[in-house]
Each structure stands twice: as structure tokens, then as C-alpha cells.
Design a protein around this motif. Structure first.
Motif, PDB file in Angstrom:
ATOM      1  N   HIS A  17      -4.054  66.727  -2.813  1.00  0.00           N
ATOM      2  CA  HIS A  17      -3.480  65.620  -2.185  1.00  0.00           C
ATOM      3  C   HIS A  17      -2.191  65.765  -1.823  1.00  0.00           C
ATOM      4  CE1 HIS A  17      -6.289  62.734  -4.842  1.00  0.00           C
ATOM      5  NE2 HIS A  17      -6.849  63.305  -3.942  1.00  0.00           N
ATOM      6  N   HIS A  50     -11.708  68.842   1.004  1.00  0.00           N
ATOM      7  CA  HIS A  50     -11.269  67.996  -0.167  1.00  0.00           C
ATOM      8  C   HIS A  50     -12.464  66.822  -0.346  1.00  0.00           C
ATOM      9  CE1 HIS A  50      -8.701  66.378  -3.180  1.00  0.00           C
ATOM     10  NE2 HIS A  50      -9.049  65.241  -2.863  1.00  0.00           N
ATOM     11  N   GLU A  54     -15.437  66.650  -3.618  1.00  0.00           N
ATOM     12  CA  GLU A  54     -15.324  65.455  -4.621  1.00  0.00           C
ATOM     13  C   GLU A  54     -16.644  64.997  -4.426  1.00  0.00           C
ATOM     14  OE1 GLU A  54     -10.795  63.763  -4.690  1.00  0.00           O
ATOM     15  OE2 GLU A  54     -12.158  62.871  -3.017  1.00  0.00           O
ATOM     16  N   GLU A 116      -7.226  56.934  -6.362  1.00  0.00           N
ATOM     17  CA  GLU A 116      -8.023  58.017  -7.316  1.00  0.00           C
ATOM     18  C   GLU A 116      -6.894  58.254  -8.141  1.00  0.00           C
ATOM     19  OE1 GLU A 116     -11.016  60.479  -4.575  1.00  0.00           O
ATOM     20  OE2 GLU A 116      -8.927  61.057  -4.633  1.00  0.00           O
TER      21      GLU A 116
HETATM   22 FE   LIG Z   1      -8.990  63.063  -3.677  1.00  0.00          FE
END
Ligand SMILES: [Fe+2]
Ligand SMILES: [Fe+2]
Length: 167
Positions: A17, A50, A54, A116
Motif C-alpha cells: 500500500h 497486489h 490478495e 483493509e
Molecule cells: Fe491491499
């Protein structure tokens, strides 16, 4: 930034992030079509990889262990980001709405990252309290990330799969 010694999944994803946040900041300070396009390409690659790790590894491992609605929302948010990423990957920086699309993507990602990671009872906070082996998951995420990054560098990264939007 020092390389982290931990493989904790939530820390690894949080580092991802930070990387994307830095790239968005860099974009805002950048002038010139070519440089902008290069940064956007980097943002899109980071986000593609990413979201994929996930969806392949992290979210499924949390199913049944954290709030169901939070996971569902995350998939829908990923899909709307993917739609913008697809457009941006095909767009030219001098095109109308290019900068606006980058900024909207940034805002969407900020919102998603808050849910998140940053807000109270965030997904990561729930994961830390749940019966999940975050170290093992982190190792899996890291391994898959390396693979996908190689594919991306070679221009072989498959298009993102939509889970909630018709693609
Ligand atoms: Fe994420
Ligand atoms: Fe996510």
C-alpha cells in the motif's frame, strides 16, 4: 526503506500500500506525458499484482474467519479499480480525463486501504485476531508476488479477473 524481516501477511500487504501511495504522490508532482505514463504503468502493475495476491491467497484464507461483508466489499472495490486500470493502461497521457482517471483511482485505493488496514476493525485488524497463520500466509504472498512481478516485467501478466463485474 529498510527491507522488512517479517513475513507477516498484513505487514507485507501494508508495504505494498505504501509503495502505491508513493507512486500516486510522484504522479501528482510529475509533468510530461512520457514520465506520467511510466508512473501510471508502475501503479497499474503494482495494483494488478497486489489485488491478485490478495484475491488468490489472502482473502480466501480469511473467509469464514472475519466479517463476510468486508470481504465481499473488497472484491467489489478491486473490480472497480481494475476497470479504471484497464482504461488507463490503454490511454495516452494527453487524452481527455487521463489525470482525472488517475486521481479517481487514487481516491478509490485510499478508501480501500483505509478499510483493509487503517480504520477501526479493519480487515487486517480482524485478521490479526483471527485464527490465521499470518507468517505462513506472508510467505505464500511473497512467493506469488515475485512470480507475478516477473510475469509483469516480461509483459506476460494475464488480464485481471473480474469477480463481481461483467468483464
Ligand atoms: Fe491491499
Ligand atoms: Fe485489497
Amino acid at each position: 526503506m529498510p527491507k522488512s524481516s517479517t513475513t507477516d501477511a498484513t505487514k507485507l500487504l501494508a508495504e505494498g500500500h505504501r509503495k502505491v501511495e508513493e507512486l500516486f504522490e510522484k504522479f501528482e508532482k510529475t509533468k510530461g506525458a512520457e514520465k506520467k505514463q511510466k508512473i501510471v504503468h508502475e501503479i497499474c502493475t503494482e495494483l494488478n499484482v497486489h489485488t491478485r495476491i490478495e484475491e488468490e491467497i489472502f482473502y480466501p484464507a480469511l473467509r469464514g474467519k472475519i466479517e463476510e461483508d468486508d470481504l465481499d466489499e473488497a472484491y467489489v472495490e478491486h473490480d472497480s479499480a481494475k476497470a479504471l486500470i484497464l482504461e488507463l493502461e490503454q490511454a495516452q497521457p494527453d487524452e481527455e480525463y487521463y489525470d482525472a482517471k488517475v486521481l479517481v483511482l487514487k481516491e478509490q485505493i485510499e478508501h480501500h486501504v483505509k478499510e483493509e488496514e487503517k480504520q477501526r476493525d479493519s480487515m487486517f485488524a480482524q485478521a490479526r485476531k483471527a485464527d490465521v497463520d499470518l507468517e505462513k500466509l506472508g510467505e505464500q504472498l511473497q512467493a506469488r508476488k515475485s512470480e507475478l512481478m516477473e510475469e509483469a516485467k516480461a509483459g506476460r501478466l494475464a488480464p485481471a479477473e473480474m469477480h463481481t463485474l461483467a468483464s
